[in-house]
Design an enzyme around this catalytic site. Structure first.
Site, PDB file in Angstrom:
ATOM      1  N   ARG A 170       7.201  45.929   5.410  1.00  8.98           N
ATOM      2  CA  ARG A 170       5.892  46.535   5.179  1.00  8.98           C
ATOM      3  C   ARG A 170       5.195  46.824   6.506  1.00  8.98           C
ATOM      4  O   ARG A 170       5.268  46.017   7.431  1.00  8.98           O
ATOM      5  CB  ARG A 170       5.018  45.594   4.351  1.00  8.98           C
ATOM      6  CG  ARG A 170       5.642  45.155   3.044  1.00  8.98           C
ATOM      7  CD  ARG A 170       4.828  44.017   2.436  1.00  8.98           C
ATOM      8  NE  ARG A 170       5.475  43.487   1.231  1.00  8.98           N
ATOM      9  CZ  ARG A 170       5.036  42.419   0.580  1.00  8.98           C
ATOM     10  NH1 ARG A 170       3.973  41.758   1.019  1.00  8.98           N
ATOM     11  NH2 ARG A 170       5.667  41.992  -0.505  1.00  8.98           N
ATOM     12  N   ARG A 178       1.117  43.025  16.866  1.00  9.21           N
ATOM     13  CA  ARG A 178      -0.268  43.318  17.250  1.00  9.21           C
ATOM     14  C   ARG A 178      -0.959  42.066  17.795  1.00  9.21           C
ATOM     15  O   ARG A 178      -1.786  42.153  18.716  1.00  9.21           O
ATOM     16  CB  ARG A 178      -1.028  43.886  16.063  1.00  9.21           C
ATOM     17  CG  ARG A 178      -0.559  45.288  15.656  1.00  9.21           C
ATOM     18  CD  ARG A 178      -1.110  45.684  14.295  1.00  9.21           C
ATOM     19  NE  ARG A 178      -2.567  45.660  14.282  1.00  9.21           N
ATOM     20  CZ  ARG A 178      -3.290  45.639  13.156  1.00  9.21           C
ATOM     21  NH1 ARG A 178      -2.678  45.628  11.968  1.00  9.21           N
ATOM     22  NH2 ARG A 178      -4.595  45.634  13.213  1.00  9.21           N
ATOM     23  N   TYR A 235       9.856  47.698  17.631  1.00  9.29           N
ATOM     24  CA  TYR A 235       8.500  48.229  17.508  1.00  9.29           C
ATOM     25  C   TYR A 235       8.025  48.719  18.874  1.00  9.29           C
ATOM     26  O   TYR A 235       8.490  48.235  19.915  1.00  9.29           O
ATOM     27  CB  TYR A 235       7.522  47.162  17.010  1.00  9.29           C
ATOM     28  CG  TYR A 235       7.578  46.885  15.528  1.00  9.29           C
ATOM     29  CD1 TYR A 235       6.763  47.578  14.641  1.00  9.29           C
ATOM     30  CD2 TYR A 235       8.433  45.911  15.016  1.00  9.29           C
ATOM     31  CE1 TYR A 235       6.808  47.324  13.276  1.00  9.29           C
ATOM     32  CE2 TYR A 235       8.483  45.646  13.655  1.00  9.29           C
ATOM     33  CZ  TYR A 235       7.663  46.359  12.793  1.00  9.29           C
ATOM     34  OH  TYR A 235       7.708  46.104  11.443  1.00  9.29           O
ATOM     35  N   ASP A 250       1.311  47.759   8.049  1.00  5.79           N
ATOM     36  CA  ASP A 250      -0.092  47.629   7.667  1.00  5.79           C
ATOM     37  C   ASP A 250      -0.801  48.974   7.679  1.00  5.79           C
ATOM     38  O   ASP A 250      -0.276  49.972   8.204  1.00  5.79           O
ATOM     39  CB  ASP A 250      -0.812  46.676   8.623  1.00  5.79           C
ATOM     40  CG  ASP A 250      -0.265  45.266   8.558  1.00  5.79           C
ATOM     41  OD1 ASP A 250       0.198  44.867   7.483  1.00  5.79           O
ATOM     42  OD2 ASP A 250      -0.307  44.567   9.591  1.00  5.79           O
TER      43      ASP A 250
END
Length: 261
Positions: free
Chosen positions: A52, A203, A115, A54
């Site tokens: 998933r 993050r 990422y 965000d």
């Protein structure tokens, strides 16, 4: 049933995230894709993704799969990406599709992910980058960020970067790469590859590194934060718009048994 694997990219700005939210007035990426697939295939579709993302987070290499009753001979010479184009907004694009074996699973078969986080460094905010990078006005010491990122490497307990309300079986993860570099004079990127990431983990890592750099604390402080295994010891979460899911990796034998359509 025939399993189909596909690669999708999306601008996450206008979505509530990847996962379908039954009570949200804002659509999710999953919902838009699933509705489009059901229109094209004329059957109920259950869609799985590698993980998933965000709200506001983007993807260049999200991997998904679903099963269909459509005969293989009708799929082999069919351009699924083109067929789905009319069903999707311009912010979602299917890049490739494959016929996959039944033991391929977008979530469970993944071995690692990459990422990337983008920071726009400029005294003035860009109207064109505001959706796609975190804007920072003041100078950034990239050497400091790179020095602290070396403490992320290896197999460790990353509980300090676990967001509240996200239970997982274990907070231990392996990080294989963590690198800061300039893409151009005003655009800084952080690339991280690991065997898995918790919700908002990347993050939280970026936000913590930026905090240490801003406060002038030693890069080694990041190791102390990791060892603490306590979220309040870490820094704030970095804004969503700078984060991108770049690539999901699978075992070579599974890749070899997937046939592109």
């Amino acid at each position: 049933m025939q399993r189909i694997r596909f690669l999708v990219s999306y601008d996450g700005t206008d979505f509530c995230g990847w996962q379908r939210q039954n009570h949200s007035p804002i659509k999710s990426v999953q919902q838009v894709l699933q509705d489009g697939l059901e229109e094209v295939f004329q059957e109920k579709i259950t869609l799985c993704a590698s993980g998933r993302t965000d709200a506001g987070v983007h993807a260049l290499g999200q991997v998904c799969h679903f099963d269909t009753s459509r005969p293989v001979e009708r799929l082999e010479n069919w351009d699924m990406a083109w067929a789905m184009k009319r069903q999707l907004p311009r912010s979602i694009s299917i890049k490739k599709a494959w016929l996959a074996p039944q033991d391929f699973h977008a979530t469970l078969s993944a071995t690692r992910k990459t990422y990337r986080y983008l920071i726009h460094y400029n005294p003035r905010e860009s109207a064109f980058l505001t959706r796609y990078a975190h804007w920072v006005r003041k100078p950034i010491n990239v050497e400091h960020l790179q020095a602290s990122s070396q403490f992320l490497l290896g197999k460790q307990d990353f509980k300090s970067f676990q967001s509240a309300g996200t239970p997982v079986k274990t907070t231990i993860r392996s990080i294989y790469k963590a690198q800061w570099e300039w893409r151009r004079s005003d655009l800084l990127q952080f690339t991280i590859t690991g065997n898995g990431f918790m919700k908002q983990m990347v993050r939280n890592i970026v936000g913590t590194q930026l905090m240490l750099e801003k406060q002038g604390l030693a890069p080694e402080t990041l190791q102390e934060i990791i060892s603490a295994k306590h979220r309040p010891k870490a820094g704030p979460v970095a804004p969503a718009q700078g984060l991108y899911l770049m690539r999901v990796y699978y075992p070579q034998d599974l890749d070899n048994r997937c046939r592109e359509i």
